[in-house]
Motif scaffolding. Sequence first.
Motif, PDB file in Angstrom:
ATOM      1  N   GLY A  72       0.802  -1.219   0.000  1.00 54.17           N
ATOM      2  CA  GLY A  72       0.000   0.000   0.000  1.00 54.17           C
ATOM      3  C   GLY A  72       0.838   1.273   0.000  1.00 54.17           C
ATOM      4  N   ARG A  73       2.037   1.213  -0.584  1.00 54.13           N
ATOM      5  CA  ARG A  73       2.907   2.386  -0.608  1.00 54.13           C
ATOM      6  C   ARG A  73       2.869   3.106  -1.948  1.00 54.13           C
ATOM      7  NH1 ARG A  73       8.558   0.459   1.274  1.00 54.13           N
ATOM      8  NH2 ARG A  73       7.957  -1.452   0.265  1.00 54.13           N
ATOM      9  N   VAL A  74       1.823   2.858  -2.747  1.00 56.72           N
ATOM     10  CA  VAL A  74       1.671   3.494  -4.051  1.00 56.72           C
ATOM     11  C   VAL A  74       0.346   4.237  -4.057  1.00 56.72           C
ATOM     12  CG1 VAL A  74       1.460   3.069  -6.526  1.00 56.72           C
ATOM     13  CG2 VAL A  74       2.995   1.672  -5.158  1.00 56.72           C
ATOM     14  N   TRP A  75       0.372   5.491  -4.493  1.00 60.19           N
ATOM     15  CA  TRP A  75      -0.853   6.273  -4.579  1.00 60.19           C
ATOM     16  C   TRP A  75      -1.673   5.766  -5.742  1.00 60.19           C
ATOM     17  CZ3 TRP A  75      -4.067   9.349  -2.203  1.00 60.19           C
ATOM     18  CH2 TRP A  75      -5.009  10.043  -2.941  1.00 60.19           C
ATOM     19  N   LEU A  91      -3.656  14.939  -7.749  1.00 66.06           N
ATOM     20  CA  LEU A  91      -4.012  16.141  -7.006  1.00 66.06           C
ATOM     21  C   LEU A  91      -3.077  17.290  -7.367  1.00 66.06           C
ATOM     22  CD1 LEU A  91      -4.646  14.520  -3.515  1.00 66.06           C
ATOM     23  CD2 LEU A  91      -6.308  15.065  -5.284  1.00 66.06           C
ATOM     24  N   ALA A  92      -2.301  17.114  -8.421  1.00 63.19           N
ATOM     25  CA  ALA A  92      -1.352  18.138  -8.833  1.00 63.19           C
ATOM     26  C   ALA A  92      -2.090  19.401  -9.257  1.00 63.19           C
ATOM     27  CB  ALA A  92      -0.496  17.635  -9.986  1.00 63.19           C
ATOM     28  N   GLY A  93      -1.682  20.522  -8.728  1.00 61.74           N
ATOM     29  CA  GLY A  93      -2.258  21.809  -9.092  1.00 61.74           C
ATOM     30  C   GLY A  93      -3.526  22.159  -8.351  1.00 61.74           C
TER      31      GLY A  93
END
Length: 75
Positions: free
Chosen positions: A56-59, A64-66
């Motif tokens: 679970g270490r990957v988004w 959500l950039a910007g």
Amino acid sequence: MTHSTTEQRVATLGELEQLKKELRRQDFKFTPDQKARFDLLTELRRSHVAEYYEDGRVWIGPSLAGKKLDEGDSE
């Protein structure tokens, strides 16, 4: 994850990058030894990434950039 495991993963990426540079210098032809090493390192990298997903270490979700972060009401 231990310190040596992290070092191994970093070394894998570095060695893959070096092999890719050699591939370009050699007119995009690996020697049999280089091909075997590249295949091994690629498989190691894929297993490392698979572990990241399992742990679970990957988004996984929308970017959500910007976008402004919602820090809640500070009143």
